[in-house]
Design a protein around this motif. Structure first.
Motif, PDB file in Angstrom:
ATOM      1  N   GLU A 109       0.852  -1.192   0.000  1.00  0.00           N
ATOM      2  CA  GLU A 109       0.000   0.000   0.000  1.00  0.00           C
ATOM      3  C   GLU A 109       0.893   1.248   0.000  1.00  0.00           C
ATOM      4  O   GLU A 109       1.068   1.896   1.036  1.00  0.00           O
ATOM      5  CB  GLU A 109      -0.922  -0.020   1.215  1.00  0.00           C
ATOM      6  N   PRO A 110       1.477   1.596  -1.172  1.00  0.00           N
ATOM      7  CA  PRO A 110       2.413   2.720  -1.214  1.00  0.00           C
ATOM      8  C   PRO A 110       1.772   4.086  -1.024  1.00  0.00           C
ATOM      9  O   PRO A 110       2.471   5.061  -0.742  1.00  0.00           O
ATOM     10  CB  PRO A 110       3.038   2.609  -2.602  1.00  0.00           C
TER      11      PRO A 110
ATOM     12  N   LEU B 206       9.888   3.406  -0.589  1.00  0.00           N
ATOM     13  CA  LEU B 206       8.930   2.904  -1.562  1.00  0.00           C
ATOM     14  C   LEU B 206       9.601   1.808  -2.382  1.00  0.00           C
ATOM     15  O   LEU B 206      10.804   1.885  -2.659  1.00  0.00           O
ATOM     16  CB  LEU B 206       8.440   4.026  -2.462  1.00  0.00           C
ATOM     17  N   HIS B 207       8.837   0.801  -2.765  1.00  0.00           N
ATOM     18  CA  HIS B 207       9.326  -0.288  -3.600  1.00  0.00           C
ATOM     19  C   HIS B 207       8.665  -0.202  -4.965  1.00  0.00           C
ATOM     20  O   HIS B 207       7.488   0.138  -5.065  1.00  0.00           O
ATOM     21  CB  HIS B 207       9.016  -1.648  -2.960  1.00  0.00           C
ATOM     22  N   GLY B 208       9.420  -0.508  -5.999  1.00  0.00           N
ATOM     23  CA  GLY B 208       8.932  -0.396  -7.369  1.00  0.00           C
ATOM     24  C   GLY B 208       9.520   0.851  -8.004  1.00  0.00           C
ATOM     25  O   GLY B 208      10.459   1.457  -7.488  1.00  0.00           O
ATOM     26  N   SER B 209       8.950   1.265  -9.102  1.00  0.00           N
ATOM     27  CA  SER B 209       9.452   2.445  -9.807  1.00  0.00           C
ATOM     28  C   SER B 209       8.847   3.721  -9.216  1.00  0.00           C
ATOM     29  O   SER B 209       7.846   3.674  -8.500  1.00  0.00           O
ATOM     30  CB  SER B 209       9.117   2.356 -11.293  1.00  0.00           C
ATOM     31  N   ASP B 210       9.462   4.851  -9.534  1.00  0.00           N
ATOM     32  CA  ASP B 210       8.919   6.129  -9.075  1.00  0.00           C
ATOM     33  C   ASP B 210       7.491   6.346  -9.583  1.00  0.00           C
ATOM     34  O   ASP B 210       6.661   6.898  -8.878  1.00  0.00           O
ATOM     35  CB  ASP B 210       9.803   7.285  -9.546  1.00  0.00           C
ATOM     36  N   ARG B 211       7.233   5.927 -10.803  1.00  0.00           N
ATOM     37  CA  ARG B 211       5.926   6.134 -11.383  1.00  0.00           C
ATOM     38  C   ARG B 211       4.908   5.090 -10.949  1.00  0.00           C
ATOM     39  O   ARG B 211       3.710   5.356 -10.966  1.00  0.00           O
ATOM     40  CB  ARG B 211       6.026   6.128 -12.903  1.00  0.00           C
ATOM     41  N   ARG B 212       5.400   3.916 -10.590  1.00  0.00           N
ATOM     42  CA  ARG B 212       4.480   2.829 -10.219  1.00  0.00           C
ATOM     43  C   ARG B 212       4.997   2.048  -9.027  1.00  0.00           C
ATOM     44  O   ARG B 212       5.365   0.893  -9.146  1.00  0.00           O
ATOM     45  CB  ARG B 212       4.336   1.885 -11.399  1.00  0.00           C
TER      46      ARG B 212
ATOM     47  N   TRP C  48       4.899  -0.363  -6.004  1.00  0.00           N
ATOM     48  CA  TRP C  48       3.979  -1.455  -5.664  1.00  0.00           C
ATOM     49  C   TRP C  48       3.809  -1.627  -4.157  1.00  0.00           C
ATOM     50  O   TRP C  48       2.932  -2.349  -3.707  1.00  0.00           O
ATOM     51  CB  TRP C  48       4.416  -2.777  -6.283  1.00  0.00           C
ATOM     52  N   GLY C  49       4.670  -0.962  -3.380  1.00  0.00           N
ATOM     53  CA  GLY C  49       4.567  -1.098  -1.933  1.00  0.00           C
ATOM     54  C   GLY C  49       5.573  -0.217  -1.225  1.00  0.00           C
ATOM     55  O   GLY C  49       6.236   0.616  -1.837  1.00  0.00           O
ATOM     56  N   LYS C  50       5.666  -0.436   0.076  1.00  0.00           N
ATOM     57  CA  LYS C  50       6.613   0.333   0.878  1.00  0.00           C
ATOM     58  C   LYS C  50       7.110  -0.529   2.030  1.00  0.00           C
ATOM     59  O   LYS C  50       6.464  -1.510   2.414  1.00  0.00           O
ATOM     60  CB  LYS C  50       5.973   1.602   1.431  1.00  0.00           C
ATOM     61  N   GLU C  51       8.265  -0.152   2.562  1.00  0.00           N
ATOM     62  CA  GLU C  51       8.768  -0.752   3.792  1.00  0.00           C
ATOM     63  C   GLU C  51       8.917   0.354   4.820  1.00  0.00           C
ATOM     64  O   GLU C  51       9.583   1.356   4.573  1.00  0.00           O
ATOM     65  CB  GLU C  51      10.123  -1.425   3.597  1.00  0.00           C
ATOM     66  N   VAL C  52       8.257   0.191   5.949  1.00  0.00           N
ATOM     67  CA  VAL C  52       8.447   1.090   7.081  1.00  0.00           C
ATOM     68  C   VAL C  52       9.447   0.391   7.979  1.00  0.00           C
ATOM     69  O   VAL C  52       9.283  -0.781   8.311  1.00  0.00           O
ATOM     70  CB  VAL C  52       7.126   1.364   7.827  1.00  0.00           C
ATOM     71  N   TRP C  53      10.521   1.082   8.329  1.00  0.00           N
ATOM     72  CA  TRP C  53      11.628   0.464   9.044  1.00  0.00           C
ATOM     73  C   TRP C  53      12.108   1.338  10.196  1.00  0.00           C
ATOM     74  O   TRP C  53      11.802   2.533  10.243  1.00  0.00           O
ATOM     75  CB  TRP C  53      12.794   0.186   8.092  1.00  0.00           C
ATOM     76  N   ALA C  54      12.840   0.705  11.094  1.00  0.00           N
ATOM     77  CA  ALA C  54      13.495   1.427  12.190  1.00  0.00           C
ATOM     78  C   ALA C  54      14.844   0.758  12.429  1.00  0.00           C
ATOM     79  O   ALA C  54      14.991  -0.458  12.251  1.00  0.00           O
ATOM     80  CB  ALA C  54      12.652   1.390  13.456  1.00  0.00           C
ATOM     81  N   GLU C  55      15.811   1.561  12.815  1.00  0.00           N
ATOM     82  CA  GLU C  55      17.153   1.051  13.058  1.00  0.00           C
ATOM     83  C   GLU C  55      17.599   1.329  14.494  1.00  0.00           C
ATOM     84  O   GLU C  55      17.226   2.337  15.085  1.00  0.00           O
ATOM     85  CB  GLU C  55      18.159   1.674  12.086  1.00  0.00           C
ATOM     86  N   LEU C  56      18.392   0.392  14.982  1.00  0.00           N
ATOM     87  CA  LEU C  56      19.021   0.502  16.300  1.00  0.00           C
ATOM     88  C   LEU C  56      20.524   0.341  16.131  1.00  0.00           C
ATOM     89  O   LEU C  56      20.968  -0.479  15.312  1.00  0.00           O
ATOM     90  CB  LEU C  56      18.509  -0.597  17.233  1.00  0.00           C
ATOM     91  N   ARG C  57      21.291   1.108  16.892  1.00  0.00           N
ATOM     92  CA  ARG C  57      22.744   0.919  16.916  1.00  0.00           C
ATOM     93  C   ARG C  57      23.055  -0.382  17.650  1.00  0.00           C
ATOM     94  O   ARG C  57      22.474  -0.671  18.682  1.00  0.00           O
ATOM     95  CB  ARG C  57      23.426   2.061  17.648  1.00  0.00           C
ATOM     96  N   THR C  58      24.004  -1.147  17.089  1.00  0.00           N
ATOM     97  CA  THR C  58      24.390  -2.387  17.743  1.00  0.00           C
ATOM     98  C   THR C  58      25.566  -2.193  18.695  1.00  0.00           C
ATOM     99  O   THR C  58      25.813  -3.028  19.536  1.00  0.00           O
ATOM    100  CB  THR C  58      24.771  -3.468  16.726  1.00  0.00           C
ATOM    101  N   GLU C  59      26.252  -1.064  18.567  1.00  0.00           N
ATOM    102  CA  GLU C  59      27.375  -0.729  19.459  1.00  0.00           C
ATOM    103  C   GLU C  59      27.194   0.679  19.975  1.00  0.00           C
ATOM    104  O   GLU C  59      26.866   1.574  19.198  1.00  0.00           O
ATOM    105  CB  GLU C  59      28.710  -0.831  18.712  1.00  0.00           C
TER     106      GLU C  59
END
Length: 148
Positions: A92-93, A126-132, A134-145
């Motif tokens: 659902e982009p 966003l995943h796929g092309s700029d014009r089309r 197809w989806g998205k990834e919502v992400w979060a990062e943590l420091r490992t050190e």
């Protein structure tokens, strides 16, 4: 409940990533927390498990509440030696995440505020092309050190 599993493998940059597809429903949060804890145990990053589990729970809740997608893909990866990334991919982009300001009486609307408070970084791709897309990834990062 069905799911497809992908083993921990290096990405093109040589960094490991694990992903699994689950139904897009609130009950997936329990499976997501178990997935995160299992992968972090393999990577000897148990000290990040509570924060990462909270983040994945909130990302799953948002996807199940705000998208009509039947499935989501959970990801746990190491974009670098000093970072851990957890994410949720949906198809659902057009529904992009944004921080909201919940009032005292609101019973929901604080998920991304929690992610923002717990994570070192968060965002979406966003995943796929700029014009089309197809989806998205919502992400979060943590420091490992030397984390937060």
């Amino acid at each position: 409940m069905t799911s497809s599993r992908t083993h921990v493998e290096p990405l093109s940059g040589g960094r490991p990533v694990y992903s699994q597809t689950f139904p897009c429903e609130p009950s997936t949060a329990e499976l997501g927390r178990a997935l995160v804890r299992d992968v972090l145990g393999v990577w000897h990053l148990d000290g990040l498990a509570d924060r990462a589990a909270l983040i994945i729970t909130e990302l799953i809740a948002n996807a199940s509440r705000h998208t009509p997608c039947p499935e989501i893909r959970l990801t746990v990866g190491r974009p670098s030696a000093t970072r851990l990334r957890v994410g949720v991919v949906d198809r659902e982009p057009s529904r992009l995440p944004s921080l909201s300001q919940a009032t005292y009486e609101d019973e929901s609307g604080r998920g991304l505020l929690l992610v923002d408070a717990v994570a070192d970084w968060w965002g979406y791709d966003l995943h796929g092309s700029d014009r089309r897309p197809w989806g998205k990834e919502v992400w979060a990062e943590l420091r490992t050190e030397g984390g937060k």
